[in-house]
Design a protein around this motif. Sequence first.
Motif: not given
Length: 778
Positions: A525-529, A591-595, A654-655
């Motif tokens: 499982e990959v989390e991109l930040i 501003h932080t987002i993740s996928a 998301a976090f």
Amino acid sequence: MRRFILYPLILLLAYPILPLHAQEEVSSLLSAGQNLYLSGRFSEAETVFRQAVEQDSKSGPAHYWLGMALYEQDNLDEAEGLFKRAMRLEKKSALGHMGLGLVYLKTPNRRMDARAAMREAVKRAPDDAQIQYYMGMTFVGQNRAGKLLSAEADGRAYFQKVVTLEPDHPDAYYQLGLSHEYPQQAYEQAIFLYFRQLSVTPDHRDALLHLGTICYVSERYEQGLDLIDQLTMMHGEETAPLFRVVRAQLEAAHYHSQQMYDKAWEAYELYLTSVDADERAYYEDLKYIAAPDEYETYQAASEDEQTEILRRFWASRDPNPATVVNERLVEHDRRVMFAREYFAGGKMPWDRRGDIYIRYGDPDDRQRFLGGSNEADVFMTTRNPFGSSIRERSFRTGGNEEDFVRPTDNPEVDAIREVNRQTRYRLRARGAHASESWVYISYGLELFFVDQRGDGNYDYPNIMMDPTAIFSQMAGARQEKFHPETIAELLIKRRPEDYHHEFGGDPLQLVFDMVTFRGEDQQTEVELILSLPTWQLGSVQDGNGLRTHLDTHVSLRDAEFRNVVSHVQRYGPLDRPTTPQVRRQSDVDMHTISAVFFAPAGAYESAVEIQDVATRKIGVYKKPVVLADYRGDSLMISDIKLADDIKPSNDEGAFIRNGLRISPNASHLYQRGQLVYVYYEIYNLQQDDVGATQYETLYEVTPKGAVLRDRSQQPAEDEQSVLLSYDESGLRRDDVKFTGLDTSMLAPGEYELTLVVTDRHSGQRTSRTTTFVVMGLN
């Protein structure tokens, strides 16, 4: 010249007075022969017309039609005699004169004779549209390659009369269009006339090609697409295939000009599937773009190997692997199409200019001029402030050449030309030749191309054109050393091709981190930040709206440049700042987002593209990553996820992970004294008889580049590393851990954090390493 069947003339033929039975027999033979002629069976028609001539040796129509049958078979000498015979037999008829004019039109160097014959035909039949048409054709010139050029101004009047007499004529509008297109580039009039021709003759290929070419070279893409759509509506959907190639060409150019590369790629693909194999090969053959040794390898490979070589070649040059589209390949298609339109006038598929253009694209400056006049220098030393725009327009439209290479408004371009002129290659030639000078600033070079034969084929200048090279050994050596062909060959060996991608917006700065965990069924499982400063999003005061979205594309490519993972996601809507934000070096509002997605374990090149919909700013970043393999039962730990804060939470989002709210720090930057929060997961701990686990966790912080030491041998006073060790226990095979590391005793710099987990029951040990940076206080 298009071939036309003379239907009106058939109905107007008059026959001389003969005995009734003889007249009927000749009439029957002429009718049968004309049917054969109209069917394109000229040899059979010839046989029948010869019988008619034998039946009535004084029949002007019989001689005329026999002459036409021979004319169509290129038996021009006999046809000429028959037309002259018809003229004597039918002095008031226009047919013999017209036939003689057709013979002369087909005979080299007899255009003036053709014009004289057609004038006689016009006198006898001034309202005959076909005769007016062929009279106009006597004003249409040819180049040395035999290509028809446009009609002279005097000839345009005849074509204009043709469309007045016969509004649905199958070629006259096209000839009128040519007369406006060349040489004055009256494109608006030409476009209208080509469109008018296609309105009455939808299968007129030349009119369609010229309509498409004009719209392409004058960048009237949308106008051309609209006209093609009108023609399709006018003639019905069944005619759409007639226009498919030109429409795809204009559509590709339009989307490319708008930097809509995905749609441009689709249009190029449609275009290439619509053209023949020979045309398609110009776009696909590596010899026009690869280095000489690469192309030799490609040629020696099998068909399957060539397919793989092509795939790797283009994939390795993709400037933005995050997108499905290969923008470099799209640009290659554009360059080839440009070369086919601009540089193919004298040579197929293009002349020397096309070779250079396909590899290196638009030069920084290009000029057309008359190269050489005796031994006069082709360079001017005075500046013309209007020269650049005039030259650019002239280049794109094929206009007349300047007499000299003129200075520009770009000092780098002028400096390169001056160095070339003074110390390298000087274009000096006997006589005047249409020439071009191309300057590429990044390579510091100037290249010359010369139309030495006047047939539109531009090549490197012949060194023997320079009189100084003949009489001066020193000048000759210099000319040979710095000759454009020599310089171009050297450039191709050193850098076979070049491309700088325009991403379509101001750069968007961001940082991203990629960490892996074990997902369901032991998948990776990959989390991109991704984090970006909020000041880059602008503010509502810029008029781009109260909210925005962030579009992201993520790709992972393996060592063979195959796209293994492609993930697309839109985030938002996001509230934009009400006022412009201050840009700061530290304490930046991020501003932080993740996928989150799943991927096969392995080593990859990752590429991330993110675009702010409101401001159109775009960021594309690439870096190598290794995704851990979590299959199996041995002791494992996840990647280390660094954060600014970690707190328990019952929320979802998301976090949130395993009941913890993790505020990720994608930049791995920390102020001195700030806690470095560390999150990780442990898998496959061995449990004892009562289900308990027991393990040790060791954190070691070392300045990057320092050698990690054996813990047992490290003296307590050694400040090379910071060591923290904990004995842990639990009741689950998989555990979740986090901690905060104090940086107040660390000097500013980059550090490596190594985490070692040792299972006390199984004796297994595993580790993970990451890096972070401690910054000094402002």
